[in-house]
Design a protein around this motif. Structure first.
Motif, PDB file in Angstrom:
ATOM      1  N   TYR A  50       6.672  -5.124   2.470  1.00  0.00           N
ATOM      2  CA  TYR A  50       5.607  -4.519   3.254  1.00  0.00           C
ATOM      3  C   TYR A  50       5.694  -3.011   3.137  1.00  0.00           C
ATOM      4  O   TYR A  50       6.696  -2.464   2.665  1.00  0.00           O
ATOM      5  N   ASP A  51       4.612  -2.375   3.560  1.00  0.00           N
ATOM      6  CA  ASP A  51       4.546  -0.915   3.547  1.00  0.00           C
ATOM      7  C   ASP A  51       5.226  -0.407   4.813  1.00  0.00           C
ATOM      8  O   ASP A  51       4.705  -0.556   5.909  1.00  0.00           O
ATOM      9  N   ASN A  52       6.394   0.199   4.648  1.00  0.00           N
ATOM     10  CA  ASN A  52       7.145   0.673   5.806  1.00  0.00           C
ATOM     11  C   ASN A  52       6.964   2.183   5.988  1.00  0.00           C
ATOM     12  O   ASN A  52       7.923   2.929   6.056  1.00  0.00           O
ATOM     13  N   THR A  53       5.724   2.638   6.027  1.00  0.00           N
ATOM     14  CA  THR A  53       5.460   4.059   6.259  1.00  0.00           C
ATOM     15  C   THR A  53       4.732   4.225   7.589  1.00  0.00           C
ATOM     16  O   THR A  53       4.340   3.240   8.221  1.00  0.00           O
ATOM     17  N   SER A  92       0.840  -1.197   0.000  1.00  0.00           N
ATOM     18  CA  SER A  92       0.000   0.000   0.000  1.00  0.00           C
ATOM     19  C   SER A  92       0.877   1.250   0.000  1.00  0.00           C
ATOM     20  O   SER A  92       2.063   1.212   0.327  1.00  0.00           O
ATOM     21  N   ASP A  93       0.273   2.390  -0.372  1.00  0.00           N
ATOM     22  CA  ASP A  93       1.009   3.655  -0.408  1.00  0.00           C
ATOM     23  C   ASP A  93       0.936   4.395   0.921  1.00  0.00           C
ATOM     24  O   ASP A  93       1.741   5.287   1.169  1.00  0.00           O
ATOM     25  N   ALA A  94      -0.038   4.054   1.736  1.00  0.00           N
ATOM     26  CA  ALA A  94      -0.149   4.719   3.037  1.00  0.00           C
ATOM     27  C   ALA A  94      -0.991   3.877   3.976  1.00  0.00           C
ATOM     28  O   ALA A  94      -1.786   3.044   3.537  1.00  0.00           O
ATOM     29  N   TYR A  95      -0.804   4.136   5.273  1.00  0.00           N
ATOM     30  CA  TYR A  95      -1.767   3.693   6.278  1.00  0.00           C
ATOM     31  C   TYR A  95      -2.601   4.921   6.606  1.00  0.00           C
ATOM     32  O   TYR A  95      -2.099   6.049   6.555  1.00  0.00           O
ATOM     33  N   VAL A 111       0.345   7.829  16.768  1.00  0.00           N
ATOM     34  CA  VAL A 111       1.180   7.308  15.680  1.00  0.00           C
ATOM     35  C   VAL A 111       0.908   5.821  15.443  1.00  0.00           C
ATOM     36  O   VAL A 111       0.782   5.034  16.391  1.00  0.00           O
ATOM     37  N   LEU A 112       0.840   5.479  14.163  1.00  0.00           N
ATOM     38  CA  LEU A 112       0.543   4.113  13.724  1.00  0.00           C
ATOM     39  C   LEU A 112       1.667   3.652  12.814  1.00  0.00           C
ATOM     40  O   LEU A 112       1.951   4.272  11.784  1.00  0.00           O
ATOM     41  N   THR A 113       2.331   2.567  13.201  1.00  0.00           N
ATOM     42  CA  THR A 113       3.502   2.125  12.456  1.00  0.00           C
ATOM     43  C   THR A 113       3.521   0.593  12.416  1.00  0.00           C
ATOM     44  O   THR A 113       3.015  -0.044  13.332  1.00  0.00           O
ATOM     45  N   PRO A 114       4.022  -0.005  11.323  1.00  0.00           N
ATOM     46  CA  PRO A 114       3.890  -1.461  11.206  1.00  0.00           C
ATOM     47  C   PRO A 114       4.820  -2.245  12.120  1.00  0.00           C
ATOM     48  O   PRO A 114       5.900  -1.785  12.480  1.00  0.00           O
ATOM     49  N   ILE A 138      -6.342  -2.875   8.253  1.00  0.00           N
ATOM     50  CA  ILE A 138      -5.215  -2.864   7.310  1.00  0.00           C
ATOM     51  C   ILE A 138      -5.111  -4.228   6.623  1.00  0.00           C
ATOM     52  O   ILE A 138      -5.394  -5.255   7.233  1.00  0.00           O
ATOM     53  N   LEU A 139      -4.750  -4.234   5.341  1.00  0.00           N
ATOM     54  CA  LEU A 139      -4.827  -5.478   4.568  1.00  0.00           C
ATOM     55  C   LEU A 139      -3.756  -6.502   4.956  1.00  0.00           C
ATOM     56  O   LEU A 139      -4.055  -7.666   5.120  1.00  0.00           O
TER      57      LEU A 139
END
Ligand code: C2O
Ligand code: CU
Length: 569
Positions: free
Chosen positions: A298-301, A192-195, A287-290, A231-232
């Motif tokens: 994975y999306d590391n944003t 994904s491009d963003a959370y 703040v939300l982070t994987p 989140i997917l």
């Protein structure tokens, strides 16, 4: 006085009797009308067309009280078929309205509609609903808020405010194209491009500063945050600067309150947390982070939102931001999980099965399939990614399994094969690296007798890409009685199970190269999907259906189908 007493007890007797007959308290009835359609949103400097319910992202909330019944009519004005699922609602005896495509129903075709009946029984707290067809869940999801029944209250002081916080994945591209492309190459889908937090990526992303979500609070007040992770493909950490969170519920059941500086939350899970605005009036980041302990992509944003105190103060030039466990800190993830414990008091009793009649040991793996020549598969030569439970990669039927089960007079053997109770080849699951990564595929299910006391141990393996997996079961909540690293040891691990106050949940994290054990009583007849809540893993076959047979009476049997179900052809 006597006649009056007689009347009152007669009325009470009637209510008691009808509660027995219908198996639930008579709550209120709510009706919603939803239109699924494509809507344009501009995020990350790009206008994307996404599927929504009623033009909103995240989608509309359902509000009800414990014991209520909700009818939702879904009108599909989108371009392709869709289904909707009520995640964490047990749907007693009524799998017909549960929603997973090709398990309980065929998709509602473009132009069609379907009315689903959602019977709330023991759930209280926060649950959610989402599309359960292809990857439409990305933008088709929302919260279900279940308040205490009349005359009862929260097991904590009534909060001053109540706010849903939804985590989602955002793609600039059409998510169906992302899925189709990954299916054609057999490789990992684009990340994904963003959370997003309540639909907004927040100020660390391009063009997202202005629209960042902010929660307005008043000093001294306490807020119930109903947090859900849609989140997917990633599990997440969440924290609020200079404010600790008191976790009071998860997956629609209360837990013993505990305070934590961070949450670990998998796709599928919900957390109810209390936050008190007890700091100086200012701005604070949420703040939300994987969390990721894998080498697959994975999306590391990072997504941010704000807590803003009301009142007069100068806007801070630097806004406090919380500290976090490291992205791959599986110990912090696991430490959070083991703090969840059910209330297990007289008002919230639990009943953990103690006489297990069905024990299932289930490996959870990411695998490969060899592709026929020149089909465009690109993984490790001419292969595609797959995933399995007990070395079977689930193949979805093209008709609805539930309907076939019903039409074949509940004869499971006519509709599917049985998934083995244990891995076909035992090995040292968490340490052996040279097992074949190839798996086989089939529509395999697990069948339980009505009333079986079930234990399932999910075991992570070293096959393929290893990581934590959020396993979810429909139609039930279950007790997480134990979890640990390495290979599950049936000799020593069960003696350490928590049978006193395990959390009652519907989605659990199975640690990378570790295990998690759940227990439940199979007293909800029907056909229930069980799968990893990472969308790509379900797509690859990390799934099965649990078929719980009817008992001997009407009240212990599935209801007959409603007069209309979306047709399969
Ligand atoms: Cu959140 Cu199969 O579901
Ligand atoms: Cu998984």
């Amino acid at each position: 006085m006597k006649p009056k007493m007689g009347l009152i007890s007669g009325v009470l007797g009637f209510i008691f009797l009808s509660a027995l007959l219908f198996g639930k308290a008579h709550g209120a009835v709510h009706s919603y009308y939803w239109v699924v359609k494509e809507t344009k949103f501009t995020k990350l400097c790009t206008t994307s067309t996404v599927l929504t319910v009623n033009d909103s992202f995240p989608g509309p909330e359902i509000h009800a009280q414990k014991g209520d019944t909700v009818f939702v009519t879904v009108q599909n004005d989108g371009p392709y078929g869709i289904t909707i699922h009520w995640h964490g609602v047990r749907m007693p005896r009524n799998p017909w309205s549960d929603g997973p495509e090709y398990i309980t129903q065929c998709p509602i075709k473009s132009g069609g509609n379907f009315t689903q009946e959602i019977d709330l029984s023991t759930e209280e707290g926060t649950l959610w609903w989402h599309a359960h067809s292809d990857w439409s869940r990305a933008t088709v999801h929302g919260a279900i808020k279940v308040s205490p029944a009349n005359g009862t209250s929260y097991p904590f002081d009534e909060p001053d405010g109540d706010q849903t916080i939804v985590f989602s994945s955002w793609y600039k591209a059409n998510v169906m194209d992302v899925l189709d492309e990954s299916i054609s190459t057999g490789d990992d889908p684009n990340v994904s491009d963003a959370y997003t937090i309540n639909g907004e990526p927040g100020d660390l992303y391009d063009c997202s500063n202005e629209t960042m979500y902010s929660l307005l609070v008043e000093k001294g007040k306490t807020y119930l945050l109903r947090i859900l992770n849609s989140i997917l493909n990633e599990e997440m950490f969440f924290a609020i600067a200079n404010h600790s969170m008191t976790v009071v519920g998860s997956d629609g059941a209360y837990v013993k309150p505990f305070s934590s500086d961070y949450l670990f939350i998998t796709p599928g899970q919900t957390m109810d947390v209390l936050v008190t605005a007890n700091n100086s009036a200012s701005y604070y980041y949420m703040v939300l982070t994987p969390f990721l302990d894998t080498d697959s992509s994975y999306d590391n944003t990072t997504s941010r939102a704000l807590i803003k105190y009301s009142g007069n103060y100068t806007t801070p030039t630097s806004i406090p931001t919380p500290t976090f466990p490291n992205i791959s800190d599986s110990i912090s993830a696991q430490l959070f999980v083991v703090r969840l414990k059910s209330l297990a008091d007289s008002a919230h009793p639990i009943s953990v099965p103690k006489n297990i009649t069905r024990q299932i040991f289930m490996t959870v793996s990411v695998n490969l399939f060899a592709c026929p020549n020149s089909t465009g598969c690109t993984v490790d030569g001419n292969n595609k990614l797959a995933a399995s439970l007990n070395n079977n990669s689930f193949v979805s039927p093209s008709t609805a399994l539930l309907q076939e089960y019903y039409d074949n007079n509940y004869n499971v053997s006519l509709i599917a094969d049985e998934l083995p109770n244990k891995p076909p080849t035992p090995f040292n699951y968490s340490t052996v690296a040279n097992m074949s990564t190839y798996t086989k595929e089939g529509t395999q299910v697990i069948t339980f007798e009505y009333g079986d006391e079930v234990e399932i141990v999910f075991q992570g393996t070293k096959i393929g890409a290893t990581q934590n997996h959020p396993m979810h079961l429909h139609g039930y909540s279950f007790y997480l009685v134990g979890t640990g690293s390495g290979d599950f040891d049936n000799g020593t691990d069960p003696s350490r199970f928590n049978l006193d106050d395990p959390p009652e949940v519907n989605t659990i994290a199975v640690p990378r190269l570790g295990w998690s054990a759940i227990r439940f009583k199979a007293h909800n007849p029907g056909v229930w999907f069980m799968h990893c809540h990472f969308e790509r893993h379900t797509t690859w076959g990390m799934a099965t259906a649990v078929i719980v047979k009817n008992g001997d009476t009407n009240e212990t049997s599935m209801r007959p189908p409603p007069s209309y179900m979306p047709p399969c052809s």
